[in-house]
Motif scaffolding. Structure first.
Motif, PDB file in Angstrom:
ATOM      1  N   PHE A   1      -2.053 -25.587  11.570  1.00  7.88           N
ATOM      2  CA  PHE A   1      -3.492 -25.447  11.825  1.00  7.88           C
ATOM      3  C   PHE A   1      -3.844 -26.483  12.884  1.00  7.88           C
ATOM      4  CE2 PHE A   1      -3.149 -24.948   7.025  1.00  7.88           C
ATOM      5  CZ  PHE A   1      -3.039 -23.569   7.073  1.00  7.88           C
ATOM      6  N   CYS A   2      -4.542 -26.091  13.933  1.00  9.25           N
ATOM      7  CA  CYS A   2      -4.888 -27.068  14.971  1.00  9.25           C
ATOM      8  C   CYS A   2      -6.001 -26.523  15.863  1.00  9.25           C
ATOM      9  CB  CYS A   2      -3.659 -27.436  15.792  1.00  9.25           C
ATOM     10  SG  CYS A   2      -2.863 -26.057  16.618  1.00  9.25           S
ATOM     11  N   GLY A   3      -6.509 -27.399  16.720  1.00  7.33           N
ATOM     12  CA  GLY A   3      -7.710 -27.083  17.480  1.00  7.33           C
ATOM     13  C   GLY A   3      -7.568 -25.963  18.498  1.00  7.33           C
ATOM     14  N   SER A   4      -8.649 -25.191  18.631  1.00 11.50           N
ATOM     15  CA  SER A   4      -8.716 -24.212  19.714  1.00 11.50           C
ATOM     16  C   SER A   4      -9.205 -24.918  20.990  1.00 11.50           C
ATOM     17  CB  SER A   4      -9.635 -23.048  19.343  1.00 11.50           C
ATOM     18  OG  SER A   4     -10.902 -23.531  18.957  1.00 11.50           O
ATOM     19  N   ASN A   5      -9.601 -26.189  20.852  1.00  8.95           N
ATOM     20  CA  ASN A   5      -9.908 -27.045  22.016  1.00  8.95           C
ATOM     21  C   ASN A   5      -8.804 -28.098  22.150  1.00  8.95           C
ATOM     22  OD1 ASN A   5     -12.674 -26.123  22.900  1.00  8.95           O
ATOM     23  ND2 ASN A   5     -12.993 -26.442  20.705  1.00  8.95           N
ATOM     24  N   THR A   6      -8.768 -28.720  23.308  1.00 10.26           N
ATOM     25  CA  THR A   6      -7.675 -29.670  23.582  1.00 10.26           C
ATOM     26  C   THR A   6      -7.965 -31.067  23.068  1.00 10.26           C
ATOM     27  OG1 THR A   6      -7.300 -28.382  25.569  1.00 10.26           O
ATOM     28  CG2 THR A   6      -6.121 -30.437  25.431  1.00 10.26           C
TER      29      THR A   6
ATOM     30  N   ILE B   1      -1.162 -15.023  13.744  1.00 10.39           N
ATOM     31  CA  ILE B   1      -1.830 -14.104  12.810  1.00 10.39           C
ATOM     32  C   ILE B   1      -3.329 -14.232  13.071  1.00 10.39           C
ATOM     33  CG2 ILE B   1      -2.133 -13.477  10.381  1.00 10.39           C
ATOM     34  CD1 ILE B   1       0.593 -14.798   9.826  1.00 10.39           C
ATOM     35  N   ILE B   2      -3.904 -13.144  13.548  1.00 14.03           N
ATOM     36  CA  ILE B   2      -5.274 -13.246  14.071  1.00 14.03           C
ATOM     37  C   ILE B   2      -6.140 -12.098  13.541  1.00 14.03           C
ATOM     38  CG2 ILE B   2      -4.698 -12.015  16.235  1.00 14.03           C
ATOM     39  CD1 ILE B   2      -6.475 -14.254  17.636  1.00 14.03           C
ATOM     40  N   PRO B   3      -7.362 -12.412  13.102  1.00 15.09           N
ATOM     41  CA  PRO B   3      -8.241 -11.325  12.669  1.00 15.09           C
ATOM     42  C   PRO B   3      -8.785 -10.540  13.866  1.00 15.09           C
ATOM     43  CG  PRO B   3      -9.271 -13.462  12.286  1.00 15.09           C
ATOM     44  CD  PRO B   3      -7.938 -13.735  12.883  1.00 15.09           C
TER      45      PRO B   3
ATOM     46  N   LYS C   1     -11.801 -11.342  21.223  1.00 21.75           N
ATOM     47  CA  LYS C   1     -12.388 -12.385  22.072  1.00 21.75           C
ATOM     48  C   LYS C   1     -11.364 -13.287  22.742  1.00 21.75           C
ATOM     49  CE  LYS C   1     -16.257 -13.280  18.957  1.00 21.75           C
ATOM     50  NZ  LYS C   1     -16.753 -14.334  18.087  1.00 21.75           N
ATOM     51  N   SER C   2     -10.201 -13.479  22.095  1.00 19.83           N
ATOM     52  CA  SER C   2      -9.310 -14.512  22.629  1.00 19.83           C
ATOM     53  C   SER C   2      -8.090 -13.927  23.334  1.00 19.83           C
ATOM     54  CB  SER C   2      -8.893 -15.490  21.533  1.00 19.83           C
ATOM     55  OG  SER C   2      -8.354 -14.809  20.454  1.00 19.83           O
ATOM     56  N   LYS C   3      -7.507 -14.773  24.169  1.00 13.89           N
ATOM     57  CA  LYS C   3      -6.322 -14.374  24.920  1.00 13.89           C
ATOM     58  C   LYS C   3      -5.103 -14.881  24.166  1.00 13.89           C
ATOM     59  CE  LYS C   3      -8.499 -14.718  29.415  1.00 13.89           C
ATOM     60  NZ  LYS C   3      -9.004 -15.749  30.282  1.00 13.89           N
TER      61      LYS C   3
ATOM     62  N   GLY D   1      -2.552 -19.648  14.310  1.00 14.30           N
ATOM     63  CA  GLY D   1      -3.738 -18.815  14.460  1.00 14.30           C
ATOM     64  C   GLY D   1      -3.705 -17.784  15.573  1.00 14.30           C
ATOM     65  N   GLY D   2      -2.763 -17.899  16.500  1.00 13.89           N
ATOM     66  CA  GLY D   2      -2.566 -16.838  17.489  1.00 13.89           C
ATOM     67  C   GLY D   2      -3.276 -17.009  18.822  1.00 13.89           C
ATOM     68  N   GLY D   3      -4.187 -17.968  18.941  1.00 11.40           N
ATOM     69  CA  GLY D   3      -4.882 -18.161  20.219  1.00 11.40           C
ATOM     70  C   GLY D   3      -4.010 -18.916  21.209  1.00 11.40           C
ATOM     71  N   ASN D   4      -4.384 -18.847  22.506  1.00 12.37           N
ATOM     72  CA  ASN D   4      -3.572 -19.600  23.475  1.00 12.37           C
ATOM     73  C   ASN D   4      -4.352 -20.738  24.120  1.00 12.37           C
ATOM     74  OD1 ASN D   4      -5.138 -18.404  25.398  1.00 12.37           O
ATOM     75  ND2 ASN D   4      -3.435 -17.695  26.661  1.00 12.37           N
TER      76      ASN D   4
ATOM     77  N   LEU E   1      -1.647 -13.887   4.592  1.00 16.67           N
ATOM     78  CA  LEU E   1      -0.380 -13.657   5.298  1.00 16.67           C
ATOM     79  C   LEU E   1       0.243 -14.972   5.777  1.00 16.67           C
ATOM     80  CD1 LEU E   1       1.288 -11.183   5.951  1.00 16.67           C
ATOM     81  CD2 LEU E   1       0.145 -11.030   8.160  1.00 16.67           C
ATOM     82  N   MET E   2      -0.607 -15.865   6.277  1.00 20.94           N
ATOM     83  CA  MET E   2      -0.111 -17.186   6.713  1.00 20.94           C
ATOM     84  C   MET E   2       0.569 -17.902   5.555  1.00 20.94           C
ATOM     85  SD  MET E   2      -3.129 -18.858   8.983  1.00 20.94           S
ATOM     86  CE  MET E   2      -2.883 -19.163  10.720  1.00 20.94           C
ATOM     87  N   TYR E   3      -0.062 -17.876   4.410  1.00 23.43           N
ATOM     88  CA  TYR E   3       0.473 -18.607   3.256  1.00 23.43           C
ATOM     89  C   TYR E   3       1.769 -17.975   2.756  1.00 23.43           C
ATOM     90  CZ  TYR E   3      -4.124 -20.755   3.385  1.00 23.43           C
ATOM     91  OH  TYR E   3      -5.251 -21.404   3.804  1.00 23.43           O
TER      92      TYR E   3
HETATM   93  P1  AMP Z   1     -11.033 -25.300  15.409  1.00 20.94           P
HETATM   94  O1  AMP Z   1     -10.313 -26.454  14.770  1.00 20.94           O
HETATM   95  O2  AMP Z   1     -12.460 -25.205  14.967  1.00 20.94           O
HETATM   96  O3  AMP Z   1     -10.858 -25.236  16.896  1.00 20.94           O
HETATM   97  O4  AMP Z   1     -10.342 -23.990  14.804  1.00 20.94           O
HETATM   98  C1  AMP Z   1      -8.969 -23.854  14.950  1.00 20.94           C
HETATM   99  C2  AMP Z   1      -8.380 -23.085  13.808  1.00 20.94           C
HETATM  100  O5  AMP Z   1      -9.184 -21.925  13.538  1.00 20.94           O
HETATM  101  C3  AMP Z   1      -6.981 -22.610  14.166  1.00 20.94           C
HETATM  102  O6  AMP Z   1      -5.988 -23.158  13.284  1.00 20.94           O
HETATM  103  C4  AMP Z   1      -7.052 -21.081  14.076  1.00 20.94           C
HETATM  104  O7  AMP Z   1      -6.397 -20.589  12.917  1.00 20.94           O
HETATM  105  C5  AMP Z   1      -8.528 -20.741  13.986  1.00 20.94           C
HETATM  106  N1  AMP Z   1      -9.105 -20.367  15.294  1.00 20.94           N
HETATM  107  C6  AMP Z   1     -10.238 -20.867  15.850  1.00 20.94           C
HETATM  108  N2  AMP Z   1     -10.495 -20.322  17.057  1.00 20.94           N
HETATM  109  C7  AMP Z   1      -9.502 -19.443  17.295  1.00 20.94           C
HETATM  110  C8  AMP Z   1      -9.174 -18.543  18.370  1.00 20.94           C
HETATM  111  N3  AMP Z   1      -9.927 -18.436  19.470  1.00 20.94           N
HETATM  112  N4  AMP Z   1      -8.066 -17.788  18.264  1.00 20.94           N
HETATM  113  C9  AMP Z   1      -7.295 -17.876  17.174  1.00 20.94           C
HETATM  114  N5  AMP Z   1      -7.535 -18.685  16.125  1.00 20.94           N
HETATM  115  C10 AMP Z   1      -8.630 -19.465  16.171  1.00 20.94           C
END
Ligand code: AMP
Length: 185
Positions: free
Chosen positions: A12-17, A68-70, A76-78, A44-47, A97-99
């Motif tokens: 689990f980690c940020g979608s921001n840097t 794994i992404i809803p 919305k995301s790439k 979470g599947g985002g890039n 599914l993640m668990y």
């Molecule tokens: P945040 O810490 O608020 O940036 O949220 C990051 C977590 O939420 C990740 O571990 C992802 O599982 C999920 N998540 C948030 N934004 C996205 C995104 N754009 N695409 C995929 N997963 C995301």
């Protein structure tokens, strides 16, 4: 280091840097270590953000990343084409599914999404739904205040010491792997 039985790691980690280069550097190193040890990344599947640094490092080092992404977020995301992407109906389906697919869980620096995911899996461990390791990678001391708050919960008797110590806290990637490997001997 023996991570032979650690086959898949959910991160689990940020979608921001974030503001500190340590966050993305640790994410890149974790990705590389996963690839080198044949550990599949489940995430979470985002890039974007820390997520993107991590998954790109896995792929660049010849590893496997499963996102794994809803449906809603997927629209919305790439995401990178090398990532195996599983689209699910909603957030609940994603978490289930993640668990199921992961041997261990770790949170890297992130925002409220990261914290929510970490605390759910940590709570499930406290209740007894699973016995998989749950860890924090405290890159650049990002989680120091959170760790203090958990210690305060223990002092104020809202959290048992044994459940506080259930959360593995590592200051760097090497320590994280050493601590996780102890669960898989
Ligand atoms: P945040 O810490 O608020 O940036 O949220 C990051 C977590 O939420 C990740 O571990 C992802 O599982 C999920 N998540 C948030 N934004 C996205 C995104 N754009 N695409 C995929 N997963 C995301």
């Amino acid at each position: 280091m023996s991570t032979d039985r650690l086959k898949s790691l959910c991160v689990f980690c940020g979608s921001n840097t974030g503001s500190d280069p340590a966050y993305r550097q640790d994410a890149a190193l974790l990705g590389k270590m996963c690839a080198r040890n044949s550990i599949t990344l489940i995430y979470g599947g985002g890039n974007s953000g820390v997520m993107g640094q991590l998954s790109k490092a896995v792929i660049a080092n010849g590893g496997k990343a499963v996102g794994i992404i809803p449906e809603l977020l997927n629209r919305k995301s790439k995401h990178d084409k090398e990532v195996e992407t599983i689209v699910v109906d909603n957030m609940h389906g994603r978490k289930a599914l993640m668990y199921q697919q992961s041997d261990a869980f770790v949170a890297l620096p992130g925002g409220i999404g990261t914290i929510e995911e970490l605390f759910e899996v940590y709570t499930w461990k406290q209740i007894g739904y699973h016995e998989k390791p749950v860890a924090l990678l405290n890159s650049g001391g990002y989680f120091d205040h959170l760790i203090d708050f958990l210690d305060n919960m223990v002092r104020k008797k809202f959290l048992k010491e044994e459940h506080r110590t259930d959360l593995v806290v590592a200051d760097n990637v090497e320590e994280l792997f050493a601590r996780l490997s102890a669960f898989f001997v």
